[in-house]
Structures are given as structure tokens and as C-alpha cells.
Scaffold this motif. Structure first.
Motif, mmCIF file in Angstrom:
data_model
loop_
_atom_site.group_PDB
_atom_site.id
_atom_site.type_symbol
_atom_site.label_atom_id
_atom_site.label_comp_id
_atom_site.label_asym_id
_atom_site.label_seq_id
_atom_site.Cartn_x
_atom_site.Cartn_y
_atom_site.Cartn_z
ATOM 1 N N GLN A 44 0.668 -0.963 -0.117
ATOM 2 C CA GLN A 44 -0.302 -0.232 0.130
ATOM 3 C C GLN A 44 0.623 0.915 0.074
ATOM 4 O O GLN A 44 2.075 1.953 0.800
ATOM 5 N N CYS A 56 -3.216 0.754 -3.464
ATOM 6 C CA CYS A 56 -2.752 -1.201 -3.228
ATOM 7 C C CYS A 56 -2.993 -2.310 -4.362
ATOM 8 O O CYS A 56 -3.395 -1.903 -5.366
ATOM 9 N N TRP A 90 -11.144 -3.169 1.165
ATOM 10 C CA TRP A 90 -10.758 -1.866 1.383
ATOM 11 C C TRP A 90 -11.572 -1.818 2.895
ATOM 12 O O TRP A 90 -12.783 -1.690 3.271
ATOM 13 N N ARG A 101 -11.206 0.955 6.920
ATOM 14 C CA ARG A 101 -10.780 1.652 7.451
ATOM 15 C C ARG A 101 -10.766 1.412 8.633
ATOM 16 O O ARG A 101 -12.133 0.727 9.042
ATOM 17 N N ALA A 156 -13.779 3.957 -5.483
ATOM 18 C CA ALA A 156 -13.013 2.760 -5.073
ATOM 19 C C ALA A 156 -13.192 2.400 -7.117
ATOM 20 O O ALA A 156 -13.691 2.299 -7.321
ATOM 21 N N LEU A 182 -8.291 4.436 -4.499
ATOM 22 C CA LEU A 182 -8.773 4.180 -2.985
ATOM 23 C C LEU A 182 -9.260 5.475 -3.316
ATOM 24 O O LEU A 182 -8.185 6.362 -2.794
ATOM 25 N N TYR A 192 -6.411 3.429 6.389
ATOM 26 C CA TYR A 192 -6.900 2.308 5.501
ATOM 27 C C TYR A 192 -6.058 1.033 5.391
ATOM 28 O O TYR A 192 -4.860 1.691 4.587
ATOM 29 N N CYS A 234 -5.845 -1.748 2.733
ATOM 30 C CA CYS A 234 -6.463 -2.503 1.873
ATOM 31 C C CYS A 234 -5.621 -3.829 2.149
ATOM 32 O O CYS A 234 -4.817 -4.515 2.754
#
Lengths: 115, 114
Positions: free
Chosen positions: A6, A23, A34, A36, A67, A77, A90, A92
Motif C-alpha cells: 500500500q 494497493c 478496502w 477503514r 474505489a 481508493l 485505511y 487494503c
């Protein structure tokens, strides 16, 4: 060892600016998630793709988040415009989905701070 | 909102004591996975349970999947300082067709005092 990459690792930006997180999933994995992470909300699912097709993005604020998977080696994203409440880490993650789903491999995350 | 809850949110133990975290889903799960996240790190896969009533062990860790496939537990025997971190369950929920979502639980933060 294969791993999810990432970029960037950290991002500090001002409110209203566009943020793009990238990512690179593990080669051969067909599913990308994805998430958060915040202290208050834990790990929230934002969106996920299978074979590059978006399957679900119901967890994403549609007005500012998007996304995409332009190809099998890249998922993005974007947040436009960013707001202070978007500050979070965030993640991935990629995996292999057939009838079930394999273990997910997470990237190191992008720590986003919006001032 | 969250559909997979974990309790407790936080547990502080003395090294050598046992620890258990419980995971409960509002819906039946296809399977359940467990992850560990060290402070400042990312979630790392521990194990996957698929069958109703399944029990799996990894050294001092014992994982169990409920008969109704709506709950799970992780038990650590004789905790060590290396066990510190947040433990997440993640349930695979079938939304019909090809859509399966992996929803993470709220997590349990384990602190171990030497």
C-alpha cells in the motif's frame, strides 16, 4: 514472501484536498477489500472487488469516496474532497475466493490525517 | 452498523493467566476467521473455522465455532507478553448469489502485564 503493498504509508492533507491511496494485491488473488480503521468504529468494510468487478461498496460515502481496480495489479481508493472525519488508517487486503474465501493478507495501511 | 460484536472490548491480565474473547453475529456465518493485530501493525490471519461446532488448536490458542454458526471464541492458555494485541473475529456472510462479505468484529484488546 508475497505481500500486499500500500502507498503512501502516511498522508497529511488539508480539508478539501483530493487523496488517492493505492494497493497492489498479491499476484493471483482475485478479491480485494478496502477497510477503514478508527478507534471508534473498528474495522469498517468500505468496498470490495472480485476479479476486478466491484461487488459491494455500500460501506462507502458515495458522495466523496470512490474505489476502482484499473487492472489486476492495482486498486485505488480516492477521497474528494477530504474532510477531517476521514482521518483513519485505511487497509487494503487481498484473498482468493472460490466457494469460500481464503485468509486475507493485509497491507501495512495508509495512515491519513486530514486537517 | 456492526453486525459482529466481540466481548470484552479490553482485557488486562497478568502473564500466565488465561484469556478468552467471544464473538457473536446477528446472522448465520458461512465461516469465521480470526486475526491478530499488534499495536501499530496490520491484522494477521490466525485461523479459519468452517464447520458447525468445530474446534481447532494452535499451541496455547483454542478456537471454537458455535453449533449454530453465529458465535465463536478464542481462548489463550497461560498468556505471554507476546500475546499482546487486538484479536478480531471476521465472519463471512452470504448475501446471496456471488456476494459474500467478510465483516470484522469489534475486536478485543489484550494487555499482558509481566
Amino acid at each position: 514472501d508475497a505481500r500486499v503493498t500500500q502507498t503512501p504509508r502516511h498522508k497529511v492533507t488539508e480539508m478539501g484536498q483530493e487523496v488517492t491511496m493505492r494497493c497492489q494485491p498479491i499476484l493471483g488473488h482475485n478479491t480485494v477489500f478496502w477497510y477503514r480503521q478508527t478507534m471508534m468504529q473498528g474495522l469498517e468494510l468500505l468496498a470490495y472487488f472480485r476479479n476486478r468487478a466491484p461487488l459491494d461498496d455500500s460501506g462507502m460515502p458515495k458522495d466523496r469516496f470512490s474505489a476502482e481496480m484499473p487492472d489486476a495489479t492495482l486498486a485505488t481508493l480516492k477521497i474528494q474532497p477530504s474532510e477531517p472525519r476521514d482521518s483513519a488508517v485505511y487497509f487494503c487486503a487481498s484473498g482468493l475466493t472460490n466457494s469460500g474465501i481464503s485468509p486475507l493478507h493485509f497491507g501495512n495501511g495508509t495512515r491519513l490525517t486530514v486537517t | 452498523g456492526q453486525q459482529v460484536m466481540q466481548i470484552p472490548q479490553y482485557q488486562h491480565v497478568q502473564e500466565g493467566e488465561d484469556f478468552t474473547t467471544y464473538c457473536n453475529s446477528s446472522t448465520t456465518l458461512s465461516n469465521i476467521q480470526w486475526y491478530k493485530q499488534r499495536p501499530g501493525g496490520h491484522p494477521v490471519f490466525l485461523i479459519q473455522l468452517v464447520k458447525s461446532g468445530e474446534v481447532k488448536k494452535q499451541k496455547r490458542l483454542t478456537f471454537q465455532f458455535g453449533e449454530a454458526k453465529k458465535n465463536s471464541s478464542l481462548h489463550i492458555t497461560a498468556t505471554q507478553t507476546t500475546d499482546v494485541g487486538t484479536y478480531f473475529c471476521a465472519g463471512l456472510m452470504n448475501y446471496g448469489g456471488a456476494t459474500n462479505k467478510l465483516i470484522f468484529g469489534t475486536g478485543t484488546l489484550l494487555a499482558v502485564q509481566p
